[in-house]
Design a protein around this motif. Sequence first.
Motif, PDB file in Angstrom:
ATOM      1  N   VAL A  48     -64.725   1.865   9.669  1.00 30.69           N
ATOM      2  CA  VAL A  48     -64.365   3.435  10.006  1.00 30.69           C
ATOM      3  C   VAL A  48     -63.282   3.887   9.214  1.00 30.69           C
ATOM      4  O   VAL A  48     -62.200   3.345   8.955  1.00 30.69           O
ATOM      5  CB  VAL A  48     -64.210   3.661  11.740  1.00 30.69           C
ATOM      6  N   LEU A  49     -63.351   5.220   9.069  1.00 27.45           N
ATOM      7  CA  LEU A  49     -62.480   6.171   8.190  1.00 27.45           C
ATOM      8  C   LEU A  49     -62.291   7.183   9.013  1.00 27.45           C
ATOM      9  O   LEU A  49     -63.383   8.194   9.250  1.00 27.45           O
ATOM     10  CB  LEU A  49     -62.979   6.596   6.818  1.00 27.45           C
ATOM     11  N   ASN A  50     -61.010   7.523   9.486  1.00 25.26           N
ATOM     12  CA  ASN A  50     -60.607   8.343  10.444  1.00 25.26           C
ATOM     13  C   ASN A  50     -60.427   9.605   9.370  1.00 25.26           C
ATOM     14  O   ASN A  50     -59.586   9.625   8.442  1.00 25.26           O
ATOM     15  CB  ASN A  50     -59.610   8.305  11.258  1.00 25.26           C
ATOM     16  N   LEU A  51     -60.976  10.806   9.634  1.00 28.93           N
ATOM     17  CA  LEU A  51     -61.047  11.904   8.745  1.00 28.93           C
ATOM     18  C   LEU A  51     -59.736  12.847   8.769  1.00 28.93           C
ATOM     19  O   LEU A  51     -59.668  13.695   7.797  1.00 28.93           O
ATOM     20  CB  LEU A  51     -62.291  12.776   8.754  1.00 28.93           C
ATOM     21  N   ASN A 143     -77.720   7.868   2.788  1.00 27.70           N
ATOM     22  CA  ASN A 143     -78.214   8.745   3.854  1.00 27.70           C
ATOM     23  C   ASN A 143     -77.075   8.526   4.720  1.00 27.70           C
ATOM     24  O   ASN A 143     -76.624   7.683   5.342  1.00 27.70           O
ATOM     25  CB  ASN A 143     -79.331   8.159   4.248  1.00 27.70           C
ATOM     26  N   VAL A 144     -76.381   9.798   5.031  1.00 27.36           N
ATOM     27  CA  VAL A 144     -75.370   9.984   6.164  1.00 27.36           C
ATOM     28  C   VAL A 144     -75.993  10.747   7.348  1.00 27.36           C
ATOM     29  O   VAL A 144     -76.385  11.795   7.466  1.00 27.36           O
ATOM     30  CB  VAL A 144     -74.512  10.853   5.471  1.00 27.36           C
ATOM     31  N   LEU A 145     -75.879   9.956   8.457  1.00 32.87           N
ATOM     32  CA  LEU A 145     -76.427  10.550   9.725  1.00 32.87           C
ATOM     33  C   LEU A 145     -75.423  11.200  10.533  1.00 32.87           C
ATOM     34  O   LEU A 145     -74.081  10.823  10.331  1.00 32.87           O
ATOM     35  CB  LEU A 145     -76.981   9.535  10.444  1.00 32.87           C
ATOM     36  N   HIS A 146     -75.607  12.104  11.537  1.00 38.68           N
ATOM     37  CA  HIS A 146     -74.591  12.753  12.454  1.00 38.68           C
ATOM     38  C   HIS A 146     -74.745  12.379  13.754  1.00 38.68           C
ATOM     39  O   HIS A 146     -75.596  12.504  14.207  1.00 38.68           O
ATOM     40  CB  HIS A 146     -74.823  14.453  12.102  1.00 38.68           C
ATOM     41  N   ASN A 147     -73.627  11.759  14.577  1.00 39.44           N
ATOM     42  CA  ASN A 147     -73.799  11.785  15.628  1.00 39.44           C
ATOM     43  C   ASN A 147     -72.951  12.893  16.498  1.00 39.44           C
ATOM     44  O   ASN A 147     -72.019  13.035  16.434  1.00 39.44           O
ATOM     45  CB  ASN A 147     -72.978  10.478  16.066  1.00 39.44           C
ATOM     46  N   ARG A 148     -73.904  13.864  17.269  1.00 37.15           N
ATOM     47  CA  ARG A 148     -73.506  14.905  17.850  1.00 37.15           C
ATOM     48  C   ARG A 148     -72.646  14.662  18.848  1.00 37.15           C
ATOM     49  O   ARG A 148     -71.757  15.272  19.162  1.00 37.15           O
ATOM     50  CB  ARG A 148     -74.619  16.002  18.254  1.00 37.15           C
ATOM     51  N   ILE A 175     -67.572   8.522  -2.112  1.00 36.09           N
ATOM     52  CA  ILE A 175     -66.744   9.722  -2.091  1.00 36.09           C
ATOM     53  C   ILE A 175     -67.384  11.037  -1.577  1.00 36.09           C
ATOM     54  O   ILE A 175     -66.938  11.938  -0.743  1.00 36.09           O
ATOM     55  CB  ILE A 175     -66.284   9.785  -3.298  1.00 36.09           C
ATOM     56  N   LYS A 176     -68.652  11.303  -2.180  1.00 35.53           N
ATOM     57  CA  LYS A 176     -69.420  12.372  -1.714  1.00 35.53           C
ATOM     58  C   LYS A 176     -69.672  12.356  -0.347  1.00 35.53           C
ATOM     59  O   LYS A 176     -69.693  13.621   0.169  1.00 35.53           O
ATOM     60  CB  LYS A 176     -70.817  12.678  -2.575  1.00 35.53           C
ATOM     61  N   ALA A 177     -69.824  11.279   0.320  1.00 35.84           N
ATOM     62  CA  ALA A 177     -70.300  11.180   1.741  1.00 35.84           C
ATOM     63  C   ALA A 177     -68.963  11.514   2.538  1.00 35.84           C
ATOM     64  O   ALA A 177     -69.062  12.358   3.456  1.00 35.84           O
ATOM     65  CB  ALA A 177     -70.676   9.890   1.906  1.00 35.84           C
ATOM     66  N   VAL A 178     -67.929  11.055   1.991  1.00 35.85           N
ATOM     67  CA  VAL A 178     -66.518  11.533   2.534  1.00 35.85           C
ATOM     68  C   VAL A 178     -66.195  12.961   2.879  1.00 35.85           C
ATOM     69  O   VAL A 178     -65.827  13.659   3.574  1.00 35.85           O
ATOM     70  CB  VAL A 178     -65.377  10.625   2.273  1.00 35.85           C
ATOM     71  N   LEU A 179     -66.487  13.424   1.515  1.00 37.65           N
ATOM     72  CA  LEU A 179     -66.280  15.106   1.225  1.00 37.65           C
ATOM     73  C   LEU A 179     -67.268  15.633   2.154  1.00 37.65           C
ATOM     74  O   LEU A 179     -66.798  16.754   2.902  1.00 37.65           O
ATOM     75  CB  LEU A 179     -66.375  15.197   0.024  1.00 37.65           C
ATOM     76  N   ALA A 186     -66.338  16.432  10.693  1.00 37.12           N
ATOM     77  CA  ALA A 186     -66.566  15.301  11.428  1.00 37.12           C
ATOM     78  C   ALA A 186     -65.314  14.623  11.789  1.00 37.12           C
ATOM     79  O   ALA A 186     -64.403  14.739  11.011  1.00 37.12           O
ATOM     80  CB  ALA A 186     -67.413  14.423  10.561  1.00 37.12           C
ATOM     81  N   ALA A 187     -65.219  13.910  12.987  1.00 44.58           N
ATOM     82  CA  ALA A 187     -64.060  13.286  13.132  1.00 44.58           C
ATOM     83  C   ALA A 187     -63.694  11.998  12.623  1.00 44.58           C
ATOM     84  O   ALA A 187     -62.586  11.433  12.162  1.00 44.58           O
ATOM     85  CB  ALA A 187     -64.128  12.909  14.789  1.00 44.58           C
ATOM     86  N   TYR A 188     -64.807  11.308  12.176  1.00 43.26           N
ATOM     87  CA  TYR A 188     -64.802   9.875  11.327  1.00 43.26           C
ATOM     88  C   TYR A 188     -65.915   9.911  10.630  1.00 43.26           C
ATOM     89  O   TYR A 188     -67.032  10.418  10.840  1.00 43.26           O
ATOM     90  CB  TYR A 188     -64.449   8.805  12.287  1.00 43.26           C
TER      91      TYR A 188
END
Length: 232
Positions: A48-51, A143-148, A175-179, A186-188
Amino acid sequence: MLLGHIIDWGTALGATTLVTEVWDDHPDALQFAERRGFAIERHTFQSVLNLDGVDPDRLLEAETLKLLENGGVRFLTLADEPGEESERKLYELYKETLSDIPGYMGEVPDIQEWRKWYLMPEGYAPERVIIAADGDDYVGVTNVLHNRQTNGMYHEYTGVKRSYRGRKIAQGLKIKAVLLAKERNAAYIRTDNDSMNAPILRINRNLGYKPLRGTYRMAAKLQDAARTTVRY
């Protein structure tokens, strides 16, 4: 007693190997398995990367993105190029790269099943399918998914075409996903890791991902497990 029953059941079926998983923070379970002939094959876990502490300006200035873009690699999303043709090109990229995942044992699904389970699972949005392209060819994807519920992001998949590996495209996609996650507040962002996938592990560490609780995949020959298991 349970293990003895499984050994007898597997032997009757003609099996030769037992496979199991134990938590990596449970030494008693690991010792129990090792005393009965099991050996670790691989270690899988999430990172996990806390943002909160991520500086997007630093990532935007990263040499990786500049080198890739100067070398002709462009980044886009499925929302930029929607439609059947783009999905077909992504499917062909998945077909080539899925089988290279360490530990992947299944068959590549047909395109309809792929859409359901890989491209469009819960949390999917076309603007979060990040693609690396060389001209009209799709050469990498994440592919980046979002957990609401948790306001978190998750890397469902990252893959790069074999002939384009070694050019830091996977790092650029990460890097693009983190950006993207940072832009969406997003929180993480999380991802799955495998100890056999050294290149991706190195990318994640460099970006600041921290490992979470995981599991050891362990295997034993049935005959070895049988010799070390007491029947009651």
